[in-house]
Design an enzyme around this catalytic site. Structure first.
Site, PDB file in Angstrom:
ATOM      1  N   GLN A   1       3.077  69.504  75.299  1.00  0.00           N
ATOM      2  CA  GLN A   1       3.502  68.548  73.740  1.00  0.00           C
ATOM      3  C   GLN A   1       4.424  68.481  73.349  1.00  0.00           C
ATOM      4  O   GLN A   1       4.751  67.326  72.221  1.00  0.00           O
ATOM      5  CB  GLN A   1       2.991  69.635  73.077  1.00  0.00           C
TER       6      GLN A   1
ATOM      7  N   ASP B   1       8.143  83.746  78.067  1.00  0.00           N
ATOM      8  CA  ASP B   1       6.724  83.639  79.448  1.00  0.00           C
ATOM      9  C   ASP B   1       6.886  82.260  79.706  1.00  0.00           C
ATOM     10  O   ASP B   1       6.538  81.602  79.307  1.00  0.00           O
ATOM     11  CB  ASP B   1       6.036  84.014  79.082  1.00  0.00           C
TER      12      ASP B   1
ATOM     13  N   TRP C   1       3.294  78.029  77.613  1.00  0.00           N
ATOM     14  CA  TRP C   1       2.087  77.122  77.933  1.00  0.00           C
ATOM     15  C   TRP C   1       1.569  76.000  76.331  1.00  0.00           C
ATOM     16  O   TRP C   1       2.197  76.269  75.848  1.00  0.00           O
ATOM     17  CB  TRP C   1       0.966  78.360  77.953  1.00  0.00           C
TER      18      TRP C   1
ATOM     19  N   LYS D   1      -5.975  76.285  59.821  1.00  0.00           N
ATOM     20  CA  LYS D   1      -5.496  74.790  59.222  1.00  0.00           C
ATOM     21  C   LYS D   1      -6.604  73.971  60.549  1.00  0.00           C
ATOM     22  O   LYS D   1      -6.782  72.736  60.133  1.00  0.00           O
ATOM     23  CB  LYS D   1      -4.732  74.752  60.339  1.00  0.00           C
TER      24      LYS D   1
ATOM     25  N   GLN E   1       7.168  77.183  62.548  1.00  0.00           N
ATOM     26  CA  GLN E   1       5.833  78.372  63.061  1.00  0.00           C
ATOM     27  C   GLN E   1       6.467  79.644  63.687  1.00  0.00           C
ATOM     28  O   GLN E   1       5.973  80.690  63.403  1.00  0.00           O
ATOM     29  CB  GLN E   1       4.655  77.031  64.482  1.00  0.00           C
TER      30      GLN E   1
ATOM     31  N   TRP F   1      -1.914  87.323  75.391  1.00  0.00           N
ATOM     32  CA  TRP F   1      -1.513  85.951  75.413  1.00  0.00           C
ATOM     33  C   TRP F   1      -2.661  85.372  74.368  1.00  0.00           C
ATOM     34  O   TRP F   1      -3.954  86.124  74.122  1.00  0.00           O
ATOM     35  CB  TRP F   1      -1.500  85.418  76.317  1.00  0.00           C
TER      36      TRP F   1
ATOM     37  N   LEU G   1      -3.446  83.759  68.223  1.00  0.00           N
ATOM     38  CA  LEU G   1      -4.474  83.190  67.340  1.00  0.00           C
ATOM     39  C   LEU G   1      -4.742  82.568  67.367  1.00  0.00           C
ATOM     40  O   LEU G   1      -5.504  81.164  67.085  1.00  0.00           O
ATOM     41  CB  LEU G   1      -3.095  82.026  66.599  1.00  0.00           C
ATOM     42  N   ALA G   2      -5.777  82.559  68.431  1.00  0.00           N
ATOM     43  CA  ALA G   2      -6.593  82.509  69.455  1.00  0.00           C
ATOM     44  C   ALA G   2      -6.119  80.478  69.521  1.00  0.00           C
ATOM     45  O   ALA G   2      -7.344  79.893  69.177  1.00  0.00           O
ATOM     46  CB  ALA G   2      -7.946  82.262  68.871  1.00  0.00           C
TER      47      ALA G   2
ATOM     48  N   TYR H   1       2.649  76.616  84.628  1.00  0.00           N
ATOM     49  CA  TYR H   1       2.546  75.077  83.121  1.00  0.00           C
ATOM     50  C   TYR H   1       3.255  73.836  83.266  1.00  0.00           C
ATOM     51  O   TYR H   1       4.215  74.162  83.901  1.00  0.00           O
ATOM     52  CB  TYR H   1       3.291  76.420  82.341  1.00  0.00           C
TER      53      TYR H   1
HETATM   54  N1  LIG Z   1      -1.998  84.718  81.833  1.00  0.00           N
HETATM   55  C1  LIG Z   1      -2.287  84.088  81.158  1.00  0.00           C
HETATM   56  O1  LIG Z   1      -3.465  83.406  81.331  1.00  0.00           O
HETATM   57  C2  LIG Z   1      -2.611  82.950  79.962  1.00  0.00           C
HETATM   58  C3  LIG Z   1      -3.232  81.685  79.181  1.00  0.00           C
HETATM   59  C4  LIG Z   1      -2.610  81.398  77.957  1.00  0.00           C
HETATM   60  C5  LIG Z   1      -1.129  81.346  76.990  1.00  0.00           C
HETATM   61  N2  LIG Z   1      -0.645  82.357  78.063  1.00  0.00           N
HETATM   62  C6  LIG Z   1       0.723  82.422  77.218  1.00  0.00           C
HETATM   63  O2  LIG Z   1       1.157  83.731  75.806  1.00  0.00           O
HETATM   64  C7  LIG Z   1       1.115  82.297  75.452  1.00  0.00           C
HETATM   65  C8  LIG Z   1       1.224  81.660  73.638  1.00  0.00           C
HETATM   66  O3  LIG Z   1      -0.711  81.913  73.873  1.00  0.00           O
HETATM   67  P1  LIG Z   1      -1.129  80.242  73.285  1.00  0.00           P
HETATM   68  O4  LIG Z   1       0.187  79.081  73.229  1.00  0.00           O
HETATM   69  O5  LIG Z   1      -2.722  79.943  73.558  1.00  0.00           O
HETATM   70  O6  LIG Z   1      -0.651  81.137  72.070  1.00  0.00           O
HETATM   71  P2  LIG Z   1      -1.736  80.914  69.728  1.00  0.00           P
HETATM   72  O7  LIG Z   1      -0.780  81.470  69.222  1.00  0.00           O
HETATM   73  O8  LIG Z   1      -2.732  80.970  70.278  1.00  0.00           O
HETATM   74  O9  LIG Z   1      -1.407  79.857  69.998  1.00  0.00           O
HETATM   75  C9  LIG Z   1      -0.151  78.848  69.600  1.00  0.00           C
HETATM   76  C10 LIG Z   1      -0.769  78.122  68.902  1.00  0.00           C
HETATM   77  O10 LIG Z   1      -0.867  77.962  67.634  1.00  0.00           O
HETATM   78  C11 LIG Z   1       0.040  76.794  66.861  1.00  0.00           C
HETATM   79  N3  LIG Z   1       0.863  78.036  65.941  1.00  0.00           N
HETATM   80  C12 LIG Z   1       1.630  79.072  66.306  1.00  0.00           C
HETATM   81  N4  LIG Z   1       1.833  78.848  65.209  1.00  0.00           N
HETATM   82  C13 LIG Z   1       1.153  78.679  63.956  1.00  0.00           C
HETATM   83  C14 LIG Z   1       1.667  79.006  62.753  1.00  0.00           C
HETATM   84  N5  LIG Z   1       2.294  79.931  62.677  1.00  0.00           N
HETATM   85  N6  LIG Z   1       1.060  77.962  61.826  1.00  0.00           N
HETATM   86  C15 LIG Z   1       0.467  76.843  62.448  1.00  0.00           C
HETATM   87  N7  LIG Z   1      -0.471  76.584  63.561  1.00  0.00           N
HETATM   88  C16 LIG Z   1       0.738  77.489  64.570  1.00  0.00           C
HETATM   89  C17 LIG Z   1       1.032  76.260  67.460  1.00  0.00           C
HETATM   90  O11 LIG Z   1      -0.349  74.787  68.464  1.00  0.00           O
HETATM   91  P3  LIG Z   1       0.105  73.432  67.198  1.00  0.00           P
HETATM   92  O12 LIG Z   1       0.469  72.817  68.780  1.00  0.00           O
HETATM   93  O13 LIG Z   1      -1.881  73.450  67.784  1.00  0.00           O
HETATM   94  O14 LIG Z   1      -0.133  73.525  66.005  1.00  0.00           O
HETATM   95  C18 LIG Z   1       0.447  77.076  68.729  1.00  0.00           C
HETATM   96  O15 LIG Z   1       1.618  76.239  69.791  1.00  0.00           O
HETATM   97  C19 LIG Z   1       1.806  81.147  75.701  1.00  0.00           C
HETATM   98  O16 LIG Z   1       2.857  80.656  76.001  1.00  0.00           O
HETATM   99  C20 LIG Z   1       1.926  81.700  77.561  1.00  0.00           C
HETATM  100  O17 LIG Z   1       3.505  82.416  77.726  1.00  0.00           O
HETATM  101  C21 LIG Z   1      -1.462  83.315  79.149  1.00  0.00           C
END
Ligand SMILES: NC(=O)c1ccc[n+]([C@@H]2O[C@H](COP(=O)([O-])OP(=O)(O)OC[C@H]3O[C@@H](n4cnc5c(N)ncnc54)[C@H](OP(=O)(O)O)[C@@H]3O)[C@@H](O)[C@H]2O)c1
Length: 323
Positions: free
Chosen positions: A27, A49, A21, A218, A293, A207, A210-211, A54
Site C-alpha cells: 500500500q 512485526d 501487514w 473513518k 496515524q 493484532w 482498530l479492526a 506479508y
Molecule cells: N497474526 C496474524 O494473523 C495477523 C493478522 C493481521 C495483522 N497482524 C499484525 O498486526 C498488525 C496490525 O494489524 P492491522 O494493520 O490490521 O491493525 P489495525 O490497527 O486494526 O489497522 C491498521 C490500519 O487502520 C488505519 N489506521 C491506523 N491508525 C489510524 C488512525 N489513527 N486514524 C485512521 N486510520 C488509522 C490504517 O489503514 P488505512 O490505510 O486503511 O487508513 C492502518 O493501516 C499488522 O501489521 C501485523 O503485523 C497479524
C-alpha cells in the site's frame, strides 16, 4: 512508552508495537515505510512485526533494508517473522520441520538479521503433528536462530498441547500467541486463553486493534477512499465492511465516538487504550499507512488511566447492545 514483559519471559516489549501487514511493499512506498518505522521507534516502539506471507516476503525485505539503513543497535529492537504461507508448492507452506527451518532461514536473510527475536506459527497446521513443529521450533531456539517461539490463532487446546509436549520431551515451550483483539473480537484473549496466562505464563502480541480501521470512525460516513479497503487484493475486507454485522458495528462506533469526545480524546486512541487496559496483553501491534496515524496512535497510552470502571461500563454497554 511503557514496556511490558512478554508473558512470563524476561523479554520486554513496548506496549504499542508496529507491524507491516497490508502496508509494506503493497500500500505504501518504501520511503513512507521508513518514515513510519522511524516515528514509531522514536516514540519508543521496540517491536516490529512481520511474516513470510506479508507481500510474499517483500514486506520483510523492505523492513530489513530499513533496519540496516537506520543502523539501530540490535539490542534496541525486537523483530519477528511468522511461518505458514511461504508459497504454493507442497513444502512451501505449513508447519513441517522442513518448511519451519527453510522459512526461518529465508526470513533471516530477508530481514538481514542473525536471529529472529520472535518466530510464530502463523496458523495451526492440521497436516503436521504438533510434536514435529514443537521439535523444529525448539531446535531453532537451541541453534540460536530464534529467541522465543509462539503461535498465532491457535486454540487454547493446541497451545496447551504444544506446552505439554515440550515439558515431557524437555523441549522449548511456546512463549506467546498472536491473536486478533479489539472491541469487536474478544473471546480468545478474554475467555479462551484465560487459564493459560497463569498455567504456562502465555504472552500475547495482539493484532488488528482498530479492526482494520473500522474503530477509527473513518468508515462512519461510508467508504472514505484512500484506505486498505480500496486495494484490489483486499476486496474481501471491503465486503466485510459492507455486511449487516459491519453496519451494526458502525452504529456502535458512532456511540463510542461520544465516549471518546467526553474523554477529550479520539476514537483510535480510545480503541487502542481499551486494548492496553487488559493486563494479559503484552503488546498491541498497531498498523498505519500514514505518518499522522502513527503519531496519533502513539498517544493512546495517555488515556489508559482515564478508563475507570464507569467508562469501561459505558463502553461495555455500547458493545453489548443489540443495535
Ligand atoms: N497474526 C496474524 O494473523 C495477523 C493478522 C493481521 C495483522 N497482524 C499484525 O498486526 C498488525 C496490525 O494489524 P492491522 O494493520 O490490521 O491493525 P489495525 O490497527 O486494526 O489497522 C491498521 C490500519 O487502520 C488505519 N489506521 C491506523 N491508525 C489510524 C488512525 N489513527 N486514524 C485512521 N486510520 C488509522 C490504517 O489503514 P488505512 O490505510 O486503511 O487508513 C492502518 O493501516 C499488522 O501489521 C501485523 O503485523 C497479524
Amino acid at each position: 512508552m511503557n514496556y511490558r514483559r512478554l508473558g512470563k519471559s524476561g523479554l520486554q516489549l513496548s506496549e504499542l508495537s508496529f507491524g507491516a501487514w497490508v502496508t509494506f511493499a503493497q500500500q505504501i512506498s518504501n520511503e513512507t515505510a521508513e518514515e513510519l518505522m522511524t516515528i514509531a521507534y522514536d516514540a519508543g516502539v521496540n517491536f516490529f512485526d512481520n511474516a513470510e506471507a506479508y507481500a510474499n516476503g517483500q514486506a520483510e525485505i523492505v523492513m530489513g533494508d530499513i533496519l540496516k539503513r537506520k543502523g539501530w543497535p540490535r539490542d534496541t529492537f525486537v523483530v519477528s517473522s511468522k511461518v505458514f504461507w511461504g508459497g504454493d508448492l507442497p513444502n512451501q507452506e505449513g508447519l513441517s520441520r522442513k518448511h519451519v527451518f527453510e522459512a526461518c532461514h529465508a526470513a533471516m536473510r530477508r530481514l538481514q538479521v542473525d536471529y529472529l527475536d520472535l518466530y510464530f506459527c502463523h496458523r495451526p497446521d492440521p497436516n503436521t503433528p504438533i510434536e514435529e513443529t514443537v521439535r523444529a521450533m525448539s531446535d531453532l531456539v537451541r541453534q540460536g536462530k530464534v529467541l522465543y517461539w509462539g503461535t498465532s490463532e491457535w486454540s487454547a487446546e493446541q497451545i496447551s498441547e504444544a506446552a505439554k509436549i515440550a515439558r515431557e520431551l524437555l523441549l522449548v515451550p511456546p512463549t506467546m500467541e498472536q491473536p486478533q483483539y479489539n472491541m469487536f473480537h474478544r473471546d480468545k484473549v478474554e475467555r479462551e486463553f484465560a487459564p493459560l496466562y497463569q498455567s504456562i505464563g502465555l504472552g500475547t502480541t495482539v493484532w488488528s486493534p482498530l479492526a482494520s480501521g473500522l474503530l477509527t470512525g473513518k468508515y462512519n460516513g461510508g467508504d472514505p477512499g484512500d484506505t486498505r479497503t480500496s486495494l484490489p487484493e483486499y476486496s474481501w475486507l471491503r465486503e466485510q465492511f459492507e455486511n449487516d454485522e459491519a453496519r451494526s458495528r458502525l452504529r456502535k462506533v458512532k456511540q463510542l465516538a461520544g465516549v471518546a469526545s467526553d474523554l477529550g480524546t479520539t476514537l483510535p486512541r480510545l480503541a487502542l487504550a481499551w486494548c492496553l487496559k487488559n493486563p494479559h496483553v503484552s503488546t498491541v501491534i498497531t498498523g498505519a499507512s500514514k505518518p499522522e496515524q502513527v503519531r496519533e496512535n502513539m498517544r493512546a497510552a495517555d488515556i489508559v488511566g482515564q478508563l475507570d470502571d464507569t467508562v469501561m461500563k459505558r463502553i461495555e454497554a455500547i458493545l453489548s447492545s443489540s443495535s
